[in-house]
Design an enzyme around this catalytic site. Structure first.
Site, mmCIF file in Angstrom:
data_model
loop_
_atom_site.group_PDB
_atom_site.id
_atom_site.type_symbol
_atom_site.label_atom_id
_atom_site.label_comp_id
_atom_site.label_asym_id
_atom_site.label_seq_id
_atom_site.Cartn_x
_atom_site.Cartn_y
_atom_site.Cartn_z
ATOM 1 N N GLU A 15 0.845 -1.209 0.000
ATOM 2 C CA GLU A 15 0.000 0.000 0.000
ATOM 3 C C GLU A 15 0.873 1.249 0.000
ATOM 4 O O GLU A 15 2.084 1.185 0.206
ATOM 5 C CB GLU A 15 -0.896 0.031 1.252
ATOM 6 C CG GLU A 15 -2.284 -0.556 1.059
ATOM 7 C CD GLU A 15 -3.252 0.411 0.384
ATOM 8 O OE1 GLU A 15 -2.782 1.443 -0.137
ATOM 9 O OE2 GLU A 15 -4.460 0.121 0.364
ATOM 10 N N ARG A 96 -7.131 1.028 13.030
ATOM 11 C CA ARG A 96 -5.725 1.316 12.785
ATOM 12 C C ARG A 96 -5.651 2.363 11.681
ATOM 13 O O ARG A 96 -6.614 2.570 10.942
ATOM 14 C CB ARG A 96 -4.954 0.066 12.343
ATOM 15 C CG ARG A 96 -5.402 -0.496 11.006
ATOM 16 C CD ARG A 96 -4.348 -1.405 10.397
ATOM 17 N NE ARG A 96 -4.818 -2.099 9.210
ATOM 18 C CZ ARG A 96 -4.885 -1.573 7.990
ATOM 19 N NH1 ARG A 96 -4.516 -0.317 7.785
ATOM 20 N NH2 ARG A 96 -5.322 -2.279 6.965
ATOM 21 N N ASN A 98 -4.673 3.875 8.099
ATOM 22 C CA ASN A 98 -4.593 3.349 6.749
ATOM 23 C C ASN A 98 -3.867 4.380 5.881
ATOM 24 O O ASN A 98 -2.843 4.916 6.274
ATOM 25 C CB ASN A 98 -5.989 3.014 6.227
ATOM 26 C CG ASN A 98 -5.976 2.008 5.096
ATOM 27 O OD1 ASN A 98 -5.215 1.045 5.139
ATOM 28 N ND2 ASN A 98 -6.803 2.213 4.089
ATOM 29 N N ASN A 143 -9.129 6.046 2.812
ATOM 30 C CA ASN A 143 -8.185 5.590 1.804
ATOM 31 C C ASN A 143 -7.610 6.749 1.008
ATOM 32 O O ASN A 143 -7.201 7.750 1.576
ATOM 33 C CB ASN A 143 -8.826 4.518 0.909
ATOM 34 C CG ASN A 143 -8.042 3.229 0.949
ATOM 35 O OD1 ASN A 143 -6.826 3.235 0.809
ATOM 36 N ND2 ASN A 143 -8.725 2.113 1.154
ATOM 37 N N ASP A 193 -9.589 2.444 -4.112
ATOM 38 C CA ASP A 193 -8.647 2.276 -3.001
ATOM 39 C C ASP A 193 -7.678 3.451 -2.990
ATOM 40 O O ASP A 193 -8.068 4.592 -2.807
ATOM 41 C CB ASP A 193 -7.954 0.922 -3.151
ATOM 42 C CG ASP A 193 -7.276 0.443 -1.884
ATOM 43 O OD1 ASP A 193 -6.850 1.265 -1.072
ATOM 44 O OD2 ASP A 193 -7.144 -0.778 -1.708
#
Length: 282
Positions: A15, A96, A98, A143, A193
């Site tokens: 990511e 958490r 991201n 995101n 995303d």
């Protein structure tokens, strides 16, 4: 267009790619790793930060800033030691951090994800004085986030909503107003995303569960290009290279699906040029 493999590292869930200087930074969330790849030499540096890490950005004064299970941290690259900055959600153990990126003024914007898929997450801004401010919420899976060239519009994705939002953005104050949807992808079975932007203010969005990156032009409301991948979990993308024309794409492994190239880092040249990234100014 056929994307090419570029890295040796195989991520469980890659990511957050960002190009800075002559290298690409990105994270492998589930194995607690930050990776720095220098494509010109093939060198990969890897730091294990001891917890899931959702995003990493360069720090203007040296080192890195990252966010993970327990908030924001500085990372000293030479020692590998992380120093806590702040944790805005110590009372939310299912959350958490991201994805995140720095705005043109050097503030780090990063949001959280609720791993139980509840709308209990939020988007935060880490100011250069290390103050943390909640900016938007509730969301479920914060995101992609990016700013246009004029620094007056911020684009943002809450993945389960399947919507790409825009806000009017004040670079001097960090205020966001006039929330609106610029692209509703609800008809697509996959979900938006990670995201980047090119020099023409077009959005390049990776679709998890979709095996693709799509170029969307907010000005025309049209999809202008699609790049297909040999693994279903395409997670995020960033322009890089000496001329900012190389598009790097992170991927992840889908459980119970055998895909030989899943988790690898890809690169291609789609004919667009990116814009320089911003480092954290604090």
């Amino acid at each position: 267009m056929t994307p090419e493999l570029i890295s040796n590292h195989v991520s469980e869930w890659g990511e957050g790619p960002i190009w800075h200087g002559d290298r690409l930074l990105y994270v492998d969330i589930e194995t607690y790793k930050i990776i720095a790849l220098t494509p010109s030499t093939g060198e990969e540096k890897i730091w294990d930060v001891g917890q899931r890490v959702g995003t990493v950005v360069p720090r203007a004064s040296g080192g890195l800033v990252w966010a993970g299970d327990n908030g924001f941290f500085f990372l000293d690259e030479s020692t590998g030691i992380s120093t806590p900055i702040a944790d805005p959600e110590p009372n939310l153990p299912d959350n958490r951090f991201n994805d995140g990126k720095c705005d043109p003024a050097g503030r780090l914007w990063a949001g959280t994800i609720c791993l139980q898929k509840r709308p209990d997450a939020s988007l935060y801004c880490l100011h250069t004085d290390l103050r943390v401010e909640k900016k938007f919420g509730p969301v479920t899976n914060s995101n992609g986030i990016i700013w246009n060239r004029a620094a007056n519009t911020m684009y943002y994705i809450d993945t389960p909503s399947k919507k790409v939002r825009a806000f009017d953005y004040d670079n001097a104050t960090s205020a966001i107003t006039n929330e609106r949807v610029v692209w509703d992808t609800s008809a697509d079975p996959s979900s938006p995303d990670g995201m980047t932007i090119d020099s023409e203010d077009r959005l390049w969005i990776a679709f998890c569960h979709g095996a693709k990156v799509v170029c969307f032009n907010p000005a025309t409301q049209k999809e202008e290009m699609q790049i297909d991948f040999p693994c279903v979990e395409t997670t995020a993308c960033a322009f890089g290279g000496p001329d900012l024309r190389d598009l790097y794409i992170t991927t992840g492994k889908k459980p119970d699906l055998e895909e030989p190239l899943a988790g690898r880092l890809f690169v291609c040249r789609p004919g667009a040029q990116g814009v320089p990234s911003s480092a954290f100014g604090g």
